[in-house]
Design a protein around this motif. Structure first.
Motif, mmCIF file in Angstrom:
data_model
loop_
_atom_site.group_PDB
_atom_site.id
_atom_site.type_symbol
_atom_site.label_atom_id
_atom_site.label_comp_id
_atom_site.label_asym_id
_atom_site.label_seq_id
_atom_site.Cartn_x
_atom_site.Cartn_y
_atom_site.Cartn_z
ATOM 1 N N PRO A 39 0.784 -1.252 -0.013
ATOM 2 C CA PRO A 39 -0.086 -0.048 0.010
ATOM 3 C C PRO A 39 0.931 1.229 -0.020
ATOM 4 O O PRO A 39 2.188 1.194 0.445
ATOM 5 N N PRO A 40 0.247 2.429 -0.420
ATOM 6 C CA PRO A 40 1.199 3.621 -0.481
ATOM 7 C C PRO A 40 1.586 4.122 1.039
ATOM 8 O O PRO A 40 0.745 3.623 1.871
ATOM 9 N N ARG A 41 2.861 4.651 0.953
ATOM 10 C CA ARG A 41 2.979 5.247 2.315
ATOM 11 C C ARG A 41 2.225 6.521 2.638
ATOM 12 O O ARG A 41 2.021 7.166 2.049
ATOM 13 N N PRO A 42 1.768 6.562 3.998
ATOM 14 C CA PRO A 42 1.220 7.556 4.447
ATOM 15 C C PRO A 42 2.070 8.951 4.136
ATOM 16 O O PRO A 42 3.304 8.965 4.115
ATOM 17 N N PRO A 43 1.295 10.066 3.985
ATOM 18 C CA PRO A 43 1.874 11.394 4.018
ATOM 19 C C PRO A 43 3.013 11.474 5.171
ATOM 20 O O PRO A 43 2.847 10.964 6.438
ATOM 21 N N TRP A 44 4.239 12.144 4.832
ATOM 22 C CA TRP A 44 5.082 12.198 5.796
ATOM 23 C C TRP A 44 4.586 12.774 7.352
ATOM 24 O O TRP A 44 5.098 12.295 8.268
ATOM 25 N N ARG A 45 3.779 13.811 7.274
ATOM 26 C CA ARG A 45 3.348 14.427 8.226
ATOM 27 C C ARG A 45 2.704 13.415 9.169
ATOM 28 O O ARG A 45 2.834 13.373 10.370
ATOM 29 N N VAL A 46 1.675 12.770 8.445
ATOM 30 C CA VAL A 46 1.057 11.539 9.372
ATOM 31 C C VAL A 46 1.835 10.615 9.771
ATOM 32 O O VAL A 46 1.916 9.938 10.950
ATOM 33 N N LEU A 47 2.926 10.188 8.959
ATOM 34 C CA LEU A 47 3.885 9.141 9.178
ATOM 35 C C LEU A 47 4.485 9.664 10.551
ATOM 36 O O LEU A 47 4.862 8.924 11.379
ATOM 37 N N GLY A 48 4.985 10.787 10.549
ATOM 38 C CA GLY A 48 5.999 11.396 11.755
ATOM 39 C C GLY A 48 4.952 11.438 12.992
ATOM 40 O O GLY A 48 5.392 11.050 14.072
ATOM 41 N N GLY A 49 3.891 11.697 12.566
ATOM 42 C CA GLY A 49 3.069 11.784 13.901
ATOM 43 C C GLY A 49 2.383 10.497 14.621
ATOM 44 O O GLY A 49 2.669 10.405 15.620
ATOM 45 N N LEU A 50 2.241 9.710 13.695
ATOM 46 C CA LEU A 50 2.055 8.281 14.109
ATOM 47 C C LEU A 50 3.438 7.576 14.794
ATOM 48 O O LEU A 50 3.032 6.929 15.926
ATOM 49 N N THR A 51 4.446 7.672 14.257
ATOM 50 C CA THR A 51 5.708 7.334 14.939
ATOM 51 C C THR A 51 5.723 8.079 16.174
ATOM 52 O O THR A 51 6.121 7.410 17.292
ATOM 53 N N LEU A 52 5.812 9.341 16.168
ATOM 54 C CA LEU A 52 5.817 10.212 17.482
ATOM 55 C C LEU A 52 4.833 9.589 18.553
ATOM 56 O O LEU A 52 5.499 9.403 19.740
ATOM 57 N N THR A 53 3.714 9.542 18.139
ATOM 58 C CA THR A 53 2.607 8.939 19.186
ATOM 59 C C THR A 53 3.198 7.574 19.571
ATOM 60 O O THR A 53 2.640 7.265 20.750
ATOM 61 N N SER A 54 3.446 6.693 18.824
ATOM 62 C CA SER A 54 3.723 5.254 19.191
ATOM 63 C C SER A 54 4.950 5.339 20.093
ATOM 64 O O SER A 54 4.902 4.582 21.103
ATOM 65 N N VAL A 55 6.031 6.186 19.838
ATOM 66 C CA VAL A 55 7.146 6.253 20.899
ATOM 67 C C VAL A 55 6.523 6.668 22.112
ATOM 68 O O VAL A 55 6.984 6.363 23.318
#
Length: 192
Positions: A39-55
């Motif tokens: 599947p396509p990669r999420p937009p970078w802003r969303v990807l960064g936000g989800l990564t930060l939230t997971s951390v």
């Protein structure tokens, strides 16, 4: 004895399937293969936000554990965060499945260890049985199978471990809910 012509053609067709240069068109792709790639990669802003939230979610679990002088973070919880962050609309990521799946697997691991003792073979049995139990109770959550493995492999006090596990899974779900509200997403799709 040489292979017959139809047999040779079948082998050639099979070899073509294994070739690394498959055509992009689905004309030569067998029906059982997926139609397109990942599947396509999420937009970078969303990807960064989800990564930060997971951390952040995992750091909160560690901080809670430190405050209680308990080890609260176990590897299956990191996998649970991954599901909540990346596929929040899927059944495996719903609160019922996250919390219930880990608890059912904890019970399965404890019962198997009680009957067979602790050990790596027992852990393997518990992990497999946990998959079936979570499906039977309609709380399928793949990371939870690893919880059963941990409980069956190492002697942990059941009530203490299950209470900490419940706290950790509830915190993960609540942080998933908070993140979804901030981003305007829907999580959970259902609670129980």
């Amino acid at each position: 004895m040489p292979a017959s012509s139809p047999e040779r053609e079948r082998r050639r067709a099979d070899d073509a399937l294994l070739a690394p240069d498959w055509p992009a068109s689905s004309a030569r792709r067998p029906a059982w293969l997926p139609h397109s790639g990942a599947p396509p990669r999420p937009p970078w802003r969303v990807l960064g936000g989800l990564t930060l939230t997971s951390v952040l979610a995992l750091v909160v679990i560690v901080a809670l554990g430190d405050a209680m002088h308990q080890a609260l973070l176990i590897p299956p919880l990191a996998a649970s965060v991954g599901l909540i962050a990346s596929v929040p609309d899927q059944p495996l990521a719903q609160p019922r499945n996250v919390i219930g799946g880990h608890l059912v697997s904890c019970i399965v691991g404890s019962v198997v260890a009680l009957v067979l003792g602790h050990g790596i073979l027992v852990a393997a049995i518990a992990g497999g049985l946990a998959v079936g139990a979570t499906l039977a109770f309609r709380v399928a959550h793949s990371p939870a199978a690893a919880t059963a493995v941990i409980v069956a492999a190492t002697p942990v006090p059941f009530w203490h471990f299950s209470a900490l596990l419940t706290l950790a899974t509830v915190v993960l779900v609540l942080l998933g809910v908070a993140d979804a509200r901030l981003r305007g997403r829907t999580y959970p799709v259902y609670w129980w």
